[in-house]
Design an enzyme around this catalytic site. Sequence first.
Site, mmCIF file in Angstrom:
data_model
loop_
_atom_site.group_PDB
_atom_site.id
_atom_site.type_symbol
_atom_site.label_atom_id
_atom_site.label_comp_id
_atom_site.label_asym_id
_atom_site.label_seq_id
_atom_site.Cartn_x
_atom_site.Cartn_y
_atom_site.Cartn_z
ATOM 1 N N LYS A 21 13.157 1.154 -1.714
ATOM 2 C CA LYS A 21 11.881 0.889 -0.856
ATOM 3 C C LYS A 21 11.984 -0.428 -0.179
ATOM 4 O O LYS A 21 11.714 -0.412 1.136
ATOM 5 C CB LYS A 21 10.665 1.422 -1.620
ATOM 6 C CG LYS A 21 9.499 0.987 -0.663
ATOM 7 C CD LYS A 21 8.196 1.222 -1.715
ATOM 8 C CE LYS A 21 7.752 0.158 -2.535
ATOM 9 N NZ LYS A 21 6.924 -1.286 -1.876
ATOM 10 N N ASN A 22 12.178 -1.226 -1.163
ATOM 11 C CA ASN A 22 11.714 -2.703 -0.506
ATOM 12 C C ASN A 22 12.938 -3.194 0.340
ATOM 13 O O ASN A 22 12.680 -4.500 0.979
ATOM 14 C CB ASN A 22 11.508 -3.480 -1.819
ATOM 15 C CG ASN A 22 10.222 -3.480 -2.458
ATOM 16 O OD1 ASN A 22 9.378 -2.784 -2.009
ATOM 17 N ND2 ASN A 22 9.924 -3.973 -3.501
ATOM 18 N N CYS A 116 -5.317 -7.429 -2.419
ATOM 19 C CA CYS A 116 -4.477 -6.406 -3.210
ATOM 20 C C CYS A 116 -4.965 -6.335 -4.568
ATOM 21 O O CYS A 116 -5.367 -7.531 -5.334
ATOM 22 C CB CYS A 116 -3.153 -6.813 -2.890
ATOM 23 S SG CYS A 116 -2.056 -6.078 -3.692
ATOM 24 N N ARG A 121 -2.715 -12.337 -2.584
ATOM 25 C CA ARG A 121 -1.345 -12.540 -1.729
ATOM 26 C C ARG A 121 -1.207 -12.837 -0.356
ATOM 27 O O ARG A 121 -1.387 -12.411 0.597
ATOM 28 C CB ARG A 121 -0.597 -11.150 -1.899
ATOM 29 C CG ARG A 121 -0.645 -10.526 -3.346
ATOM 30 C CD ARG A 121 0.002 -9.051 -3.361
ATOM 31 N NE ARG A 121 1.405 -8.886 -2.920
ATOM 32 C CZ ARG A 121 1.802 -7.921 -2.726
ATOM 33 N NH1 ARG A 121 1.531 -6.590 -3.263
ATOM 34 N NH2 ARG A 121 3.464 -7.875 -2.772
ATOM 35 N N ASP A 307 7.883 -6.213 -10.716
ATOM 36 C CA ASP A 307 7.620 -4.986 -10.432
ATOM 37 C C ASP A 307 8.112 -3.748 -11.677
ATOM 38 O O ASP A 307 7.892 -2.747 -11.633
ATOM 39 C CB ASP A 307 8.467 -4.400 -9.220
ATOM 40 C CG ASP A 307 7.843 -5.005 -8.112
ATOM 41 O OD1 ASP A 307 6.716 -5.429 -8.002
ATOM 42 O OD2 ASP A 307 8.516 -4.765 -6.802
ATOM 43 N N ARG A 399 3.450 6.045 -2.832
ATOM 44 C CA ARG A 399 4.016 5.110 -2.090
ATOM 45 C C ARG A 399 5.316 4.543 -2.188
ATOM 46 O O ARG A 399 5.891 4.204 -1.371
ATOM 47 C CB ARG A 399 2.982 4.031 -2.056
ATOM 48 C CG ARG A 399 1.612 4.086 -1.307
ATOM 49 C CD ARG A 399 0.899 2.695 -1.284
ATOM 50 N NE ARG A 399 1.770 1.660 -1.277
ATOM 51 C CZ ARG A 399 1.676 0.427 -1.581
ATOM 52 N NH1 ARG A 399 0.973 0.072 -2.273
ATOM 53 N NH2 ARG A 399 2.758 -0.674 -1.317
HETATM 54 C C1 UD1 Z 1 7.934 -8.538 -2.553
HETATM 55 C C2 UD1 Z 1 8.004 -6.951 -2.989
HETATM 56 C C3 UD1 Z 1 7.101 -6.625 -4.247
HETATM 57 C C4 UD1 Z 1 7.468 -7.733 -5.304
HETATM 58 C C5 UD1 Z 1 7.495 -9.311 -4.890
HETATM 59 C C6 UD1 Z 1 7.831 -10.158 -5.680
HETATM 60 C C7 UD1 Z 1 8.429 -5.713 -1.024
HETATM 61 C C8 UD1 Z 1 8.156 -4.836 0.003
HETATM 62 N N1 UD1 Z 1 7.735 -5.841 -1.972
HETATM 63 O O1 UD1 Z 1 6.676 -8.481 -2.007
HETATM 64 O O2 UD1 Z 1 7.331 -5.385 -4.493
HETATM 65 O O3 UD1 Z 1 6.255 -7.562 -6.362
HETATM 66 O O4 UD1 Z 1 8.219 -9.061 -3.618
HETATM 67 O O5 UD1 Z 1 9.142 -9.840 -6.129
HETATM 68 O O6 UD1 Z 1 9.579 -6.264 -0.784
HETATM 69 N N2 UD1 Z 1 3.186 -15.852 -1.921
HETATM 70 C C9 UD1 Z 1 3.018 -17.158 -1.353
HETATM 71 N N3 UD1 Z 1 2.564 -17.325 0.088
HETATM 72 C C10 UD1 Z 1 3.278 -16.442 0.775
HETATM 73 C C11 UD1 Z 1 4.054 -15.319 0.211
HETATM 74 C C12 UD1 Z 1 3.807 -15.109 -1.132
HETATM 75 O O7 UD1 Z 1 2.154 -18.146 -2.014
HETATM 76 O O8 UD1 Z 1 3.184 -16.343 2.028
HETATM 77 C C13 UD1 Z 1 3.272 -15.892 -3.265
HETATM 78 C C14 UD1 Z 1 2.963 -14.542 -3.820
HETATM 79 O O9 UD1 Z 1 1.581 -14.603 -4.041
HETATM 80 C C15 UD1 Z 1 3.757 -14.463 -5.001
HETATM 81 C C16 UD1 Z 1 5.002 -15.086 -4.986
HETATM 82 O O10 UD1 Z 1 4.888 -15.856 -3.593
HETATM 83 O O11 UD1 Z 1 3.097 -15.285 -6.085
HETATM 84 C C17 UD1 Z 1 5.893 -14.112 -4.634
HETATM 85 O O12 UD1 Z 1 5.684 -12.883 -3.609
HETATM 86 P P1 UD1 Z 1 6.545 -12.357 -2.587
HETATM 87 O O13 UD1 Z 1 8.059 -12.853 -2.752
HETATM 88 O O14 UD1 Z 1 5.980 -13.151 -1.125
HETATM 89 O O15 UD1 Z 1 6.175 -11.021 -2.480
HETATM 90 P P2 UD1 Z 1 6.284 -10.027 -1.221
HETATM 91 O O16 UD1 Z 1 7.319 -10.388 -0.286
HETATM 92 O O17 UD1 Z 1 5.004 -9.862 -0.727
#
Ligand code: UD1
Length: 420
Positions: A21-22, A116, A121, A307, A399
């Site tokens: 999915k990701n 969320c 997030r 995850d 989902r």
């Molecule tokens: C992706 C995955 C999700 C997984 C996560 C962490 C997809 C669709 N989803 O989510 O299933 O749980 O990686 O492996 O691929 N953060 C910030 N600022 C930002 C973005 C993120 O501080 O702009 C923080 C987040 O709050 C979190 C960390 O960085 O603590 C990692 O999150 P991130 O890798 O961005 O998660 P996603 O890419 O949203």
Amino acid sequence: MDKFVVYQSSLKGEVKVSGSKNATLPIMAATLLTDEECKIIGVPDLADVRTMIKILDILGKEVIFEGGVLIIKRKPKKWGYVAPYRLVRTMRASFCVLGPLLARRKKAKVSFPGGCIIGVRPVDLHIKGLRELGAQLNIERGYCVGEAKKLRGAHIFLGGAFGSSVLATDNTLMAATLAEGETTIEYAACEPEVVDLALFLKKMGADIEGEGTHLIRVRGVKSLGGAEFKVIPDRIEAGTFIAVALATGSSLTISGINPLHLTAVIETAKKIGANITVSDSKIHIDVFKKLSPTNITTLPYPGFPTDLQAQFMVALCLAEGISLVNEKIYPDRFMHVSELNRMGARIQRSGPYAIIEGNRNLVGAEVMASDLRASAALVIAGLVAKGKTEILRIYHLDRGYEKLDEKLKILGAKIKREKS
Ligand code: UD1
């Protein structure tokens, strides 16, 4: 709304995991970078994929989805550039259309995904990456609105308070493919799904190196073309079946996977008590002995994935002794704890830690699925618990898991989908 009714079960057999999915969702967003036709193979039939199809439709793409294959081409009519709140709020990955829209269509209006259940997030790193490439971005009434007359390569540091970000790396990488000159993304996420996106972009004609490391280098090209691509297997689904085998003491073969994506998970399962044999695209897991407690710290790849934290916690509830889970990615991702405690688990949460007192006999109950991976944990708990477990709100599970109930049923699980 559907619910699952689950009874204690012992499982045996082989299960094939679906496409990731990701990996699929950002690759779908990347098709906005071209007008040519793209074919994506091995796509799981999930609610999130259907949501992304709706978003691409609004943005001017015609999408055909049949038999795990997506054909995505440009509609003859005018392009759209607005990704609305009603769709983006259901799935954070849709924020990934921002980079491609700015790079290809020069403007974008994408709703902020909002809060969320697994915690705050933010998207600050997405915005930082795109601004440093030259995009003008503003926040207007819950939307990120921007334009990018010209994107220019830059050296971008994408480290945040919790380390690297998967989707922020994806967004910046996609925009950089069409920026003028060279971009380096430092502290890029190394997850296999980011590598898959980079490989897809390269098939489209992008010039990228360093994917899978913390330093990705992109040389911008004038345009990208269509591509055909097969997505990687879903390592989180594979890890979920490992947790199923551990908790239920089952012998399972998990096929269609890339075991190299699961090293930390396999190591952890072995510590808890699994016997695992690994071959090219399969693993076989047996559980002969009483489970042992262990400590799990979630980390960016190649560490143990956040995850899979909830699913493995169920196995730790059954292990003899005390285990500690340290959630380093989403410190509030513990919604499953209170539901597991209602089933007889003894878990105490303290900030980003959960202390699990094991050796518990779980008992069936009516429980509420709160998010995608927590729902999978409750299914596993239901397969172990004495008596009937009813899991409400399983739309969360739909989902991100393709036919999980049907796959479990083939392995011998007593699980039924009913209307609640
Ligand atoms: C992706 C995955 C999700 C997984 C996560 C962490 C997809 C669709 N989803 O989510 O299933 O749980 O990686 O492996 O691929 N953060 C910030 N600022 C930002 C973005 C993120 O501080 O702009 C923080 C987040 O709050 C979190 C960390 O960085 O603590 C990692 O999150 P991130 O890798 O961005 O998660 P996603 O890419 O949203």
